[in-house]
Design an enzyme around this catalytic site. Structure first.
Site, PDB file in Angstrom:
ATOM      1  N   ARG A  30      71.100  -4.704  44.297  1.00 30.78           N
ATOM      2  CA  ARG A  30      72.333  -4.491  43.503  1.00 30.78           C
ATOM      3  C   ARG A  30      73.491  -5.358  43.980  1.00 30.78           C
ATOM      4  O   ARG A  30      74.652  -4.946  43.875  1.00 30.78           O
ATOM      5  CB  ARG A  30      72.770  -3.020  43.519  1.00 30.78           C
ATOM      6  N   ARG A  34      79.216  -3.157  40.781  1.00 37.75           N
ATOM      7  CA  ARG A  34      80.593  -2.690  40.591  1.00 37.75           C
ATOM      8  C   ARG A  34      81.468  -2.751  41.828  1.00 37.75           C
ATOM      9  O   ARG A  34      82.681  -2.613  41.722  1.00 37.75           O
ATOM     10  CB  ARG A  34      80.573  -1.258  40.042  1.00 37.75           C
ATOM     11  N   ARG A  43      81.891  -7.729  33.370  1.00 41.13           N
ATOM     12  CA  ARG A  43      81.347  -6.628  32.569  1.00 41.13           C
ATOM     13  C   ARG A  43      82.327  -6.221  31.478  1.00 41.13           C
ATOM     14  O   ARG A  43      81.929  -5.949  30.348  1.00 41.13           O
ATOM     15  CB  ARG A  43      81.008  -5.429  33.448  1.00 41.13           C
ATOM     16  N   ASP A  80      67.921  -4.892  33.847  1.00 47.79           N
ATOM     17  CA  ASP A  80      67.667  -3.510  34.275  1.00 47.79           C
ATOM     18  C   ASP A  80      66.219  -3.161  33.979  1.00 47.79           C
ATOM     19  O   ASP A  80      65.629  -3.677  33.032  1.00 47.79           O
ATOM     20  CB  ASP A  80      68.603  -2.533  33.552  1.00 47.79           C
ATOM     21  N   TYR A 157      61.624   7.875  33.246  1.00 50.68           N
ATOM     22  CA  TYR A 157      62.800   7.827  32.360  1.00 50.68           C
ATOM     23  C   TYR A 157      62.383   7.956  30.890  1.00 50.68           C
ATOM     24  O   TYR A 157      63.082   8.567  30.085  1.00 50.68           O
ATOM     25  CB  TYR A 157      63.577   6.528  32.568  1.00 50.68           C
TER      26      TYR A 157
HETATM   27  O1  CP3 Z   1      69.542  -5.572  42.226  1.00 50.75           O
HETATM   28  C1  CP3 Z   1      70.208  -6.210  41.386  1.00 50.75           C
HETATM   29  O2  CP3 Z   1      71.386  -6.592  41.624  1.00 50.75           O
HETATM   30  C2  CP3 Z   1      69.563  -6.632  40.083  1.00 50.75           C
HETATM   31  C3  CP3 Z   1      69.915  -5.877  38.934  1.00 50.75           C
HETATM   32  C4  CP3 Z   1      69.396  -4.467  38.817  1.00 50.75           C
HETATM   33  C5  CP3 Z   1      70.106  -3.443  38.153  1.00 50.75           C
HETATM   34  N1  CP3 Z   1      69.314  -2.341  38.086  1.00 50.75           N
HETATM   35  C6  CP3 Z   1      71.464  -3.572  37.611  1.00 50.75           C
HETATM   36  C7  CP3 Z   1      72.223  -2.352  37.306  1.00 50.75           C
HETATM   37  C8  CP3 Z   1      68.173  -3.926  39.218  1.00 50.75           C
HETATM   38  C9  CP3 Z   1      67.053  -4.558  40.016  1.00 50.75           C
HETATM   39  C10 CP3 Z   1      68.135  -2.590  38.732  1.00 50.75           C
HETATM   40  C11 CP3 Z   1      66.974  -1.714  38.920  1.00 50.75           C
HETATM   41  C12 CP3 Z   1      67.050  -0.323  38.453  1.00 50.75           C
HETATM   42  N2  CP3 Z   1      67.677   0.170  37.350  1.00 50.75           N
HETATM   43  C13 CP3 Z   1      66.352   0.726  39.078  1.00 50.75           C
HETATM   44  C14 CP3 Z   1      65.427   0.582  40.262  1.00 50.75           C
HETATM   45  C15 CP3 Z   1      66.139   0.369  41.541  1.00 50.75           C
HETATM   46  C16 CP3 Z   1      66.928   1.543  42.023  1.00 50.75           C
HETATM   47  O3  CP3 Z   1      68.159   1.405  42.103  1.00 50.75           O
HETATM   48  O4  CP3 Z   1      66.303   2.564  42.369  1.00 50.75           O
HETATM   49  C17 CP3 Z   1      66.620   1.901  38.356  1.00 50.75           C
HETATM   50  C18 CP3 Z   1      66.106   3.274  38.660  1.00 50.75           C
HETATM   51  C19 CP3 Z   1      67.455   1.529  37.246  1.00 50.75           C
HETATM   52  C20 CP3 Z   1      67.968   2.406  36.163  1.00 50.75           C
HETATM   53  C21 CP3 Z   1      69.427   2.462  36.157  1.00 50.75           C
HETATM   54  N3  CP3 Z   1      70.255   1.420  35.824  1.00 50.75           N
HETATM   55  C22 CP3 Z   1      70.233   3.584  36.471  1.00 50.75           C
HETATM   56  C23 CP3 Z   1      69.701   4.926  36.905  1.00 50.75           C
HETATM   57  C24 CP3 Z   1      71.556   3.174  36.321  1.00 50.75           C
HETATM   58  C25 CP3 Z   1      72.792   4.030  36.426  1.00 50.75           C
HETATM   59  C26 CP3 Z   1      73.137   4.347  37.817  1.00 50.75           C
HETATM   60  C27 CP3 Z   1      74.266   3.480  38.281  1.00 50.75           C
HETATM   61  O5  CP3 Z   1      74.171   2.906  39.389  1.00 50.75           O
HETATM   62  O6  CP3 Z   1      75.266   3.448  37.560  1.00 50.75           O
HETATM   63  C28 CP3 Z   1      71.551   1.808  35.958  1.00 50.75           C
HETATM   64  C29 CP3 Z   1      72.721   0.949  35.737  1.00 50.75           C
HETATM   65  C30 CP3 Z   1      72.791  -0.347  36.471  1.00 50.75           C
HETATM   66  N4  CP3 Z   1      71.766  -1.231  36.632  1.00 50.75           N
HETATM   67  C31 CP3 Z   1      73.966  -0.898  37.060  1.00 50.75           C
HETATM   68  C32 CP3 Z   1      73.621  -2.151  37.570  1.00 50.75           C
HETATM   69  C33 CP3 Z   1      74.518  -3.163  38.247  1.00 50.75           C
HETATM   70  C34 CP3 Z   1      75.340  -0.274  37.030  1.00 50.75           C
HETATM   71  C35 CP3 Z   1      75.813  -0.470  35.622  1.00 50.75           C
HETATM   72  C36 CP3 Z   1      77.262  -0.705  35.454  1.00 50.75           C
HETATM   73  O7  CP3 Z   1      77.752  -1.842  35.647  1.00 50.75           O
HETATM   74  O8  CP3 Z   1      77.913   0.269  35.067  1.00 50.75           O
END
Ligand code: CP3
Length: 349
Positions: A30, A34, A43, A80, A157
């Site tokens: 990540r 944010r 964003r 994602d 999911y």
């Molecule tokens: O690692 C990276 O920087 C690459 C991008 C990436 C994102 N999500 C961007 C993201 C990767 C590899 C993921 C994987 C992901 N997404 C997983 C597996 C890894 C983990 O964290 O366990 C899962 C379970 C998801 C599903 C997901 N996406 C959830 C549950 C959420 C909401 C939770 C949160 O942190 O807000 C997201 C959103 C998400 N994916 C964000 C980002 C940067 C935050 C979104 C935003 O900008 O509001």
């Protein structure tokens, strides 16, 4: 693309090939997110999170931001894991402050209504374009990592329609309608091969499979739904792309982290912070490269504890191939200065 006959020069690729480096290369789960003001600005420009994922120029921009700011050794594609169910025909949206929401799969007809594995590419075209932009624009020493969710985690999911604390709905469907559950896993396994293969064709040099909820699979389920899909995806990708390095991340595996390299064929195993680096050096790193595993909370709290923990992990893994990373993603409340301190500690001793 790298093949087995070439000797890699990028530090991440050298570690993945099994080399013990004097200083471990670094990236962070990540790392585009944010906690960075420049991410929040881009964003806002995109409108919302999903619009950012599908806007190739802006998705490439946020991928590059942490590379410019920190000089990480790898960039991870900004996308994602839940884009794949959407490409298969499910609805996906993000509720502000809550997280992802999807249409659900509860009966055989819901699975039958989804597209076949090889029909995802039109939907995913913007993601492949992001990869192409990145492979042109990244510094020559930076490795580009593509990724997908592992079938079990993505299925959890798709079945619940949202994130759940214990993946209860997915465990229930597995018990009540095994054939439907297996059908979902099989479709995700096949479509993940297609998706990652296209990322590699577009320029991804490494792929990582995120199984965030692997730890909740018990007994034979862990072998059937965490190990077997990861193995099948890894084998199929390596057949299509000889020499492609694969990173497996079965989060929460605990002592079952021992043996993951052999069970999946992955070149590297990503460790969460639930296992100690000293234990993992002895039981996991003996089989190949490991990645991890500093607790993400140090990126919030910083200070001497961050320095001490970073040094301890670097030392514990210093006798084998290691990529320094967090045990899970950096959180929005992290202080960007703490990332600088972590990197200086890894690189400066
Ligand atoms: O690692 C990276 O920087 C690459 C991008 C990436 C994102 N999500 C961007 C993201 C990767 C590899 C993921 C994987 C992901 N997404 C997983 C597996 C890894 C983990 O964290 O366990 C899962 C379970 C998801 C599903 C997901 N996406 C959830 C549950 C959420 C909401 C939770 C949160 O942190 O807000 C997201 C959103 C998400 N994916 C964000 C980002 C940067 C935050 C979104 C935003 O900008 O509001």
């Amino acid at each position: 693309m790298m093949t087995t006959s070439q000797t890699p020069t990028k530090t991440i690729l050298r570690a993945l090939a099994g080399e013990t480096l004097p200083t471990p290369p670094i990236w962070m789960m990540r790392q585009a997110g944010r906690y960075l003001p420049e991410y929040r600005a881009t964003r806002a420009q995109a409108g919302d999170f999903l619009s950012l994922c599908y806007n190739s120029e802006l998705a490439a921009e946020v991928t590059l931001q942490p590379i410019r700011r920190y000089g990480f050794d790898a960039a991870i594609l900004f996308a994602d894991i839940l884009l794949l169910p959407q490409a298969l025909g499910m609805d996906l949206w993000f509720e502000t402050g809550e997280g992802p929401r999807l249409s659900t799969i509860t009966k055989d007809a819901d699975l039958a209504a989804l597209k076949p594995a090889d029909a995802i590419h039109d939907h995913m075209a913007p993601v492949y374009e992001t990869v192409r932009i990145l492979s042109r624009e990244l510094p020559s020493e930076t490795t580009l990592i593509g990724f997908a969710g592992a079938p079990w985690t993505v299925a959890s999911y798709m079945i619940a329609g949202k994130g759940t604390p214990d993946q209860g709905p997915a465990h229930a469907l597995k018990a009540e309608n095994r054939a439907l559950f297996q059908g979902i896993i099989d479709l995700l396994t096949a479509s993940t091969v297609e998706y990652l293969s296209m990322q590699v064709q577009a320029g991804a040099e490494v792929v990582k499979i995120f199984d965030s909820w692997a730890g909740t699979l018990q007994g034979a389920d862990f072998a059937d739904f965490a190990l077997e899909p990861a193995r099948a995806i890894t084998v199929a990708l390596k057949e299509r792309h000889p020499g492609l390095p694969v990173i497996a991340f079965p989060r929460g595996a605990g002592e079952r982290y021992a043996g993951i390299h052999a069970a999946t064929g992955a070149d590297c195993v990503a460790l969460d912070d639930g296992v100690s680096a000293e234990w993992a050096a002895e039981h996991v790193q003996k089989d190949g490269c490991v990645q991890g595993n500093l607790a993400s909370s140090h990126m919030v709290t910083g200070g001497q504890a961050l320095v001490d923990e970073t040094r301890r992990i670097v030392r514990a893994f210093s006798k084998g191939p290691h990529i320094f990373n967090l045990g899970h993603g950096i959180t929005p409340d992290a202080d960007p200065e703490n990332v600088t301190l972590m990197i200086e500690t890894v690189r400066g001793g």
